[in-house]
Design an enzyme around this catalytic site. Structure first.
Site, mmCIF file in Angstrom:
data_model
loop_
_atom_site.group_PDB
_atom_site.id
_atom_site.type_symbol
_atom_site.label_atom_id
_atom_site.label_comp_id
_atom_site.label_asym_id
_atom_site.label_seq_id
_atom_site.Cartn_x
_atom_site.Cartn_y
_atom_site.Cartn_z
ATOM 1 C CG HIS A 258 7.130 -6.288 1.548
ATOM 2 N ND1 HIS A 258 7.970 -6.396 0.682
ATOM 3 C CD2 HIS A 258 7.658 -6.840 2.720
ATOM 4 C CE1 HIS A 258 9.165 -7.161 1.119
ATOM 5 N NE2 HIS A 258 8.789 -7.277 2.367
ATOM 6 C CG ASP A 314 7.790 -6.809 10.281
ATOM 7 O OD1 ASP A 314 8.656 -7.483 10.686
ATOM 8 O OD2 ASP A 314 8.222 -6.091 9.378
#
Length: 389
Positions: A258, A314
């Site tokens: 991320h 995700d």
């Protein structure tokens, strides 16, 4: 630091009261409330109120808010008729972006006041699920299912999508997913919404721009790519060879890493547990495969890159949506169903900030690096005298 080529990372462009990320500690805060606390104790409707109004509602405020949200679910019949004229294989995000923008033509209303913007925010939060479910029914030549005023926001969408009311566990799982995705500071889509709002464009235009930004595979489209990866892997036994091949080709493992979190994304913790619950409930293998992807990728990163990597939102949301019976190409529209609450809050904050001076039109500077840069420039040659180089 040269900031122009790193996507404005760590460049502060606005003040906000809406949400906060502590990337080092792995915390996500909505209006002062820890996201983990909200997923345990709140629901999506109450979280929407919090994001819009900067505080949790009283009992009476909550009832009124839910009533207004339920009453706004229905979209114009002409809009559904217009959807029928689209190609049945059109990307659902293209459909969503178009019809969010179209709200400006369907509703001839005042946009200039803060109170009117709250009303438009409710319109968006309530109607985006109806657009998505209507399109899904239309493209599959099925009868459109009208909203059920007796169902929660989460349960009503699943009902409009599939024609079956979810059980309480499925409803709660989806409701938690909506809370987790409702806001995430100045991500790409939210920044797009605020940038458009800074021009004083109305909320529907700003939200439509946000949908367009969300459609990219590096933003909202990533969960679709994760599910494609899981389907390619097929079994837990295939994970290690699949990930090693990715590393050998220097390809990204979707769902890992991320831009902001340097430790575990708190949303991924919750989604991991939800994926496990759904796998146990449905007998599907996707939790075990995803869990193995997480650990193999992390081990290889430590070994080959000498750095840690963690799952993002995700990685596990892909399998959760899949096991909820949501078609893969609706993963990103589902993201929008939730994130529209955050977009609306940011659009209102951008346009009606209480701090002085008022927010200015976003106008970043670019550094020209094209050919012939400098004082001399290029000499214009008439077209009949130009030769191909």
């Amino acid at each position: 630091m040269d900031t122009k080529n790193i996507g404005l990372r760590n460049i502060e462009v606005a003040d906000t009261r809406i949400s906060y990320i502590d990337g080092q500690k792995g915390k996500l805060i909505y209006r002062g409330y820890d996201i983990l606390d909200l997923t345990k104790n709140s629901n999506f409707e109450e979280t929407c109120y919090l994001l819009l109004h900067d505080e949790l509602p009283t009992s009476d405020e909550y009832v009124d808010f839910k009533t207004e949200l339920v009453d706004a679910r229905i979209i114009p019949k002409q809009m559904q008729i217009n959807m029928g004229n689209w190609r049945k294989d059109a990307d659902p995000m293209d459909v969503l972006q178009a019809f969010v923008a179209a709200f400006g033509g369907y509703y001839d209303e005042e946009f200039s006041t803060k109170e009117a913007s709250y009303s438009r925010a409710m319109n968006l939060i309530a109607k985006v699920p109806t657009i998505v479910s209507s399109w899904h029914r239309i493209r599959n030549n099925k009868k459109i299912i009208e909203p059920d005023s007796n169902l929660s926001h989460a349960a009503n969408f699943l009902y409009m999508l599939n024609g079956e009311k979810p059980d309480l566990e499925m409803e709660k799982i989806f409701d938690i997913c909506l809370i987790l995705h409702a806001d995430h500071t100045l991500n790409a889509s939210t920044f797009a919404a605020r940038q458009v709002a800074s021009t004083r464009a109305h909320m529907y235009s700003a939200a439509s721009a946000a949908v367009g930004a969300l459609s990219g595979e590096l933003h909202g489209g990533a969960n679709y790519e994760v599910m494609r990866m899981l389907l390619d892997i097929k079994t837990e036994e295939n994970v290690e060879s699949y990930i090693k091949e990715k590393f050998a080709k220097n390809e990204k493992v979707m769902g890992m890493g991320h831009a902001v979190y340097k430790t575990v994304d708190p949303r991924s913790q919750v989604l991991k547990e939800l994926s496990k619950r759904l796998s146990e409930k449905t007998g599907q293998p996707w939790y075990d495969i995803t869990n193995r992807v997480e650990h193999v990728t992390a081990e290889l990163m430590k070994k080959t890159k000498e750095m840690e990597i963690f799952p993002n939102v995700d990685l596990y949301s892909a399998s959760v949506y899949y096991m909820l019976g949501i078609p893969m190409d609706l993963n990103t529209p589902i993201f929008a169903i939730s994130r529209v609450a955050g977009w609306a809050a940011h659009i209102i904050e951008e346009k009606f900030a209480e701090a002085a001076p008022k927010p200015m039109l976003y106008r970043p500077k670019a550094v020209y690096v094209g050919k012939y840069a400098g004082p001399q420039g290029c000499k214009y040659i008439p077209i009949e005298k130009r030769t191909k180089k």
